[in-house]
Design a protein around this motif. Structure first.
Motif, PDB file in Angstrom:
ATOM      1  N   UNK A  33      -6.895   2.503  -0.736  1.00  0.00           N
ATOM      2  CA  UNK A  33      -6.900   4.593  -0.764  1.00  0.00           C
ATOM      3  C   UNK A  33      -7.109   4.509  -0.367  1.00  0.00           C
ATOM      4  N   UNK A  34      -6.787   4.413   1.213  1.00  0.00           N
ATOM      5  CA  UNK A  34      -6.518   5.569   2.276  1.00  0.00           C
ATOM      6  C   UNK A  34      -5.710   4.969   2.532  1.00  0.00           C
ATOM      7  N   UNK A  35      -4.683   3.620   2.932  1.00  0.00           N
ATOM      8  CA  UNK A  35      -3.392   3.232   2.503  1.00  0.00           C
ATOM      9  C   UNK A  35      -2.325   4.607   1.292  1.00  0.00           C
ATOM     10  N   UNK A  36      -2.949   4.205   0.276  1.00  0.00           N
ATOM     11  CA  UNK A  36      -1.700   5.680  -0.585  1.00  0.00           C
ATOM     12  C   UNK A  36      -1.934   6.618   0.241  1.00  0.00           C
ATOM     13  N   UNK A  37      -2.734   7.188   0.328  1.00  0.00           N
ATOM     14  CA  UNK A  37      -3.253   8.196   1.239  1.00  0.00           C
ATOM     15  C   UNK A  37      -2.224   8.920   2.538  1.00  0.00           C
ATOM     16  N   UNK A  38      -2.544   7.909   3.103  1.00  0.00           N
ATOM     17  CA  UNK A  38      -1.348   7.590   4.071  1.00  0.00           C
ATOM     18  C   UNK A  38      -0.202   7.140   4.085  1.00  0.00           C
ATOM     19  N   UNK A  39      -0.061   6.685   2.797  1.00  0.00           N
ATOM     20  CA  UNK A  39       1.410   6.551   2.643  1.00  0.00           C
ATOM     21  C   UNK A  39       2.444   5.337   2.738  1.00  0.00           C
ATOM     22  N   UNK A  40       1.321   4.389   3.497  1.00  0.00           N
ATOM     23  CA  UNK A  40       1.304   2.605   3.692  1.00  0.00           C
ATOM     24  C   UNK A  40       1.099   2.219   2.140  1.00  0.00           C
ATOM     25  N   UNK A  41       2.792   1.301   1.567  1.00  0.00           N
ATOM     26  CA  UNK A  41       2.599   0.050   0.517  1.00  0.00           C
ATOM     27  C   UNK A  41       2.590  -1.118   1.219  1.00  0.00           C
ATOM     28  N   UNK A  42       2.010  -1.574   0.934  1.00  0.00           N
ATOM     29  CA  UNK A  42       2.108  -3.178   1.184  1.00  0.00           C
ATOM     30  C   UNK A  42       2.153  -3.470   2.692  1.00  0.00           C
ATOM     31  N   UNK A  43       2.067  -3.371   3.624  1.00  0.00           N
ATOM     32  CA  UNK A  43       1.356  -3.664   5.248  1.00  0.00           C
ATOM     33  C   UNK A  43      -0.017  -4.424   5.371  1.00  0.00           C
ATOM     34  N   UNK A  44       0.104  -4.656   6.549  1.00  0.00           N
ATOM     35  CA  UNK A  44      -1.283  -4.985   6.336  1.00  0.00           C
ATOM     36  C   UNK A  44      -3.083  -4.597   6.621  1.00  0.00           C
ATOM     37  N   UNK A  45      -2.366  -3.408   6.677  1.00  0.00           N
ATOM     38  CA  UNK A  45      -3.534  -2.060   5.937  1.00  0.00           C
ATOM     39  C   UNK A  45      -4.419  -3.137   4.468  1.00  0.00           C
ATOM     40  N   UNK A  46      -3.412  -3.109   4.081  1.00  0.00           N
ATOM     41  CA  UNK A  46      -3.883  -3.048   2.420  1.00  0.00           C
ATOM     42  C   UNK A  46      -3.879  -4.444   2.324  1.00  0.00           C
ATOM     43  N   UNK A  47      -3.809  -4.749   2.716  1.00  0.00           N
ATOM     44  CA  UNK A  47      -3.859  -6.101   2.497  1.00  0.00           C
ATOM     45  C   UNK A  47      -5.566  -6.920   3.556  1.00  0.00           C
ATOM     46  N   UNK A  48      -5.498  -5.631   4.831  1.00  0.00           N
ATOM     47  CA  UNK A  48      -7.463  -5.985   4.556  1.00  0.00           C
ATOM     48  C   UNK A  48      -8.183  -5.834   3.916  1.00  0.00           C
TER      49      UNK A  48
END
Length: 110
Positions: A33-48
């Protein structure tokens, strides 16, 4: 919890492991969910986040399988898979920090 179990009982351990698994899975979901609020999609954070969620699911499944006396091998496999997912999640978190350095987006480094 409405039942009280002696700390050494399997039921007590199963409940604790199940709760821990659910909490770990929820932590992974929050990271996604944090990746959505940071506009980070499909990166390592989401995979983590996905790996951490999967690790929690494995732990909860292992706890559920402990109810069966013949499930020892299944429980060991679930715990091993959960540990692998958690390690992979940690590796992905390190990758997410590196990605943020490359992007010069230092929100993750704080």
């Amino acid at each position: 919890h409405p039942h009280t179990y002696p700390p050494s009982s399997n039921a007590y351990t199963n409940i604790q492991n199940n709760n821990t698994g659910k909490a770990l899975a929820r932590s992974g979901e929050l990271l996604i969910d944090l990746t959505t609020s940071l506009d980070l999609y499909g990166g390592s954070l989401s995979a983590a986040g996905a790996s951490i969620r999967n690790s929690g699911d494995c732990l909860a499944q292992a706890a559920a399988s402990c109810r069966f006396k013949t499930a020892a091998e299944l429980v060991i496999d679930e715990l091993r898979e959960g540990a692998d997912c958690l390690k992979e999640g940690g590796d992905k978190l390190e990758g997410a920090v590196k990605e943020s350095e490359v992007d010069e987006d230092y929100k993750l480094k704080k």
